[in-house]
Design a protein around this motif. Sequence first.
Motif, PDB file in Angstrom:
ATOM      1  N   THR A 148       0.741  -1.421  -0.030  1.00 56.42           N
ATOM      2  CA  THR A 148       0.098   0.237  -0.078  1.00 56.42           C
ATOM      3  C   THR A 148       0.803   1.039   0.269  1.00 56.42           C
ATOM      4  O   THR A 148       2.153   0.985   0.476  1.00 56.42           O
ATOM      5  N   GLY A 149       0.401   2.516  -0.457  1.00 61.44           N
ATOM      6  CA  GLY A 149       1.019   3.409  -0.600  1.00 61.44           C
ATOM      7  C   GLY A 149       0.852   3.964   1.300  1.00 61.44           C
ATOM      8  O   GLY A 149       2.079   5.275   0.959  1.00 61.44           O
ATOM      9  N   SER A 150       0.286   3.750   2.064  1.00 59.51           N
ATOM     10  CA  SER A 150       0.313   4.165   3.401  1.00 59.51           C
ATOM     11  C   SER A 150       0.312   3.113   4.688  1.00 59.51           C
ATOM     12  O   SER A 150      -0.565   1.846   4.303  1.00 59.51           O
ATOM     13  N   HIS A 151       0.862   3.592   5.640  1.00 61.35           N
ATOM     14  CA  HIS A 151       0.922   2.669   6.787  1.00 61.35           C
ATOM     15  C   HIS A 151      -1.341   2.826   7.333  1.00 61.35           C
ATOM     16  O   HIS A 151      -1.210   1.822   7.465  1.00 61.35           O
ATOM     17  N   GLU A 152      -1.599   3.494   7.182  1.00 64.25           N
ATOM     18  CA  GLU A 152      -2.308   3.547   7.671  1.00 64.25           C
ATOM     19  C   GLU A 152      -3.752   2.639   6.563  1.00 64.25           C
ATOM     20  O   GLU A 152      -4.732   1.930   7.101  1.00 64.25           O
ATOM     21  N   PRO A 197       8.699   1.780   6.057  1.00 60.52           N
ATOM     22  CA  PRO A 197       8.367   1.731   4.890  1.00 60.52           C
ATOM     23  C   PRO A 197       9.449   0.537   4.007  1.00 60.52           C
ATOM     24  O   PRO A 197      10.784   1.134   4.596  1.00 60.52           O
ATOM     25  N   GLN A 235       8.012   4.695  -2.027  1.00 59.21           N
ATOM     26  CA  GLN A 235       7.854   4.375  -0.389  1.00 59.21           C
ATOM     27  C   GLN A 235       6.435   3.770  -0.688  1.00 59.21           C
ATOM     28  O   GLN A 235       5.816   4.003  -1.059  1.00 59.21           O
ATOM     29  N   GLU A 236       6.214   2.191   0.661  1.00 62.23           N
ATOM     30  CA  GLU A 236       5.193   1.251   0.210  1.00 62.23           C
ATOM     31  C   GLU A 236       5.613   0.826   1.356  1.00 62.23           C
ATOM     32  O   GLU A 236       6.225   0.397   2.186  1.00 62.23           O
ATOM     33  N   TRP A 237       4.480   0.208   2.313  1.00 65.04           N
ATOM     34  CA  TRP A 237       4.134  -0.604   3.385  1.00 65.04           C
ATOM     35  C   TRP A 237       3.782  -1.740   2.657  1.00 65.04           C
ATOM     36  O   TRP A 237       2.781  -2.571   2.278  1.00 65.04           O
ATOM     37  N   GLU A 280      -6.455   0.901  -2.021  1.00 61.68           N
ATOM     38  CA  GLU A 280      -6.305   1.701  -2.453  1.00 61.68           C
ATOM     39  C   GLU A 280      -6.124   2.715  -4.050  1.00 61.68           C
ATOM     40  O   GLU A 280      -6.204   2.936  -4.451  1.00 61.68           O
TER      41      GLU A 280
END
Length: 112
Positions: free
Chosen positions: A11-15, A38, A53-55, A78
Amino acid sequence: MSEVIQVHTATGSHEAAQRLAQGAVQARLAAGGQIIGPVESVFWHEGVFGIGQEWQVVLKSSSQRYQELESYLRDHHEWANPEIIAVPVVTGSEPYLAWVRRTVEADEPQGA
């Protein structure tokens, strides 16, 4: 060979990673998950070279639940075309593998 698998996405964010992992585990599509990041990604996307950066999300499940887990990830991700891959767990600690199988098949929480 066990029927336990690890399913990976990013994903693009930790959330966003937390939402996917929590939803999959709460729905018992996965027994557990890990969020790593990340991490630095280097890729081609729609003909454009990129770095970002990705998670990573790693979910523990069974091959019997894969299609449902993939559908969940697609529906809640997403990105329009996310990486969703499954890697078979060839062998491992039998008590752990049994826990994964029991957890994704059960209606009620199971002990470790």
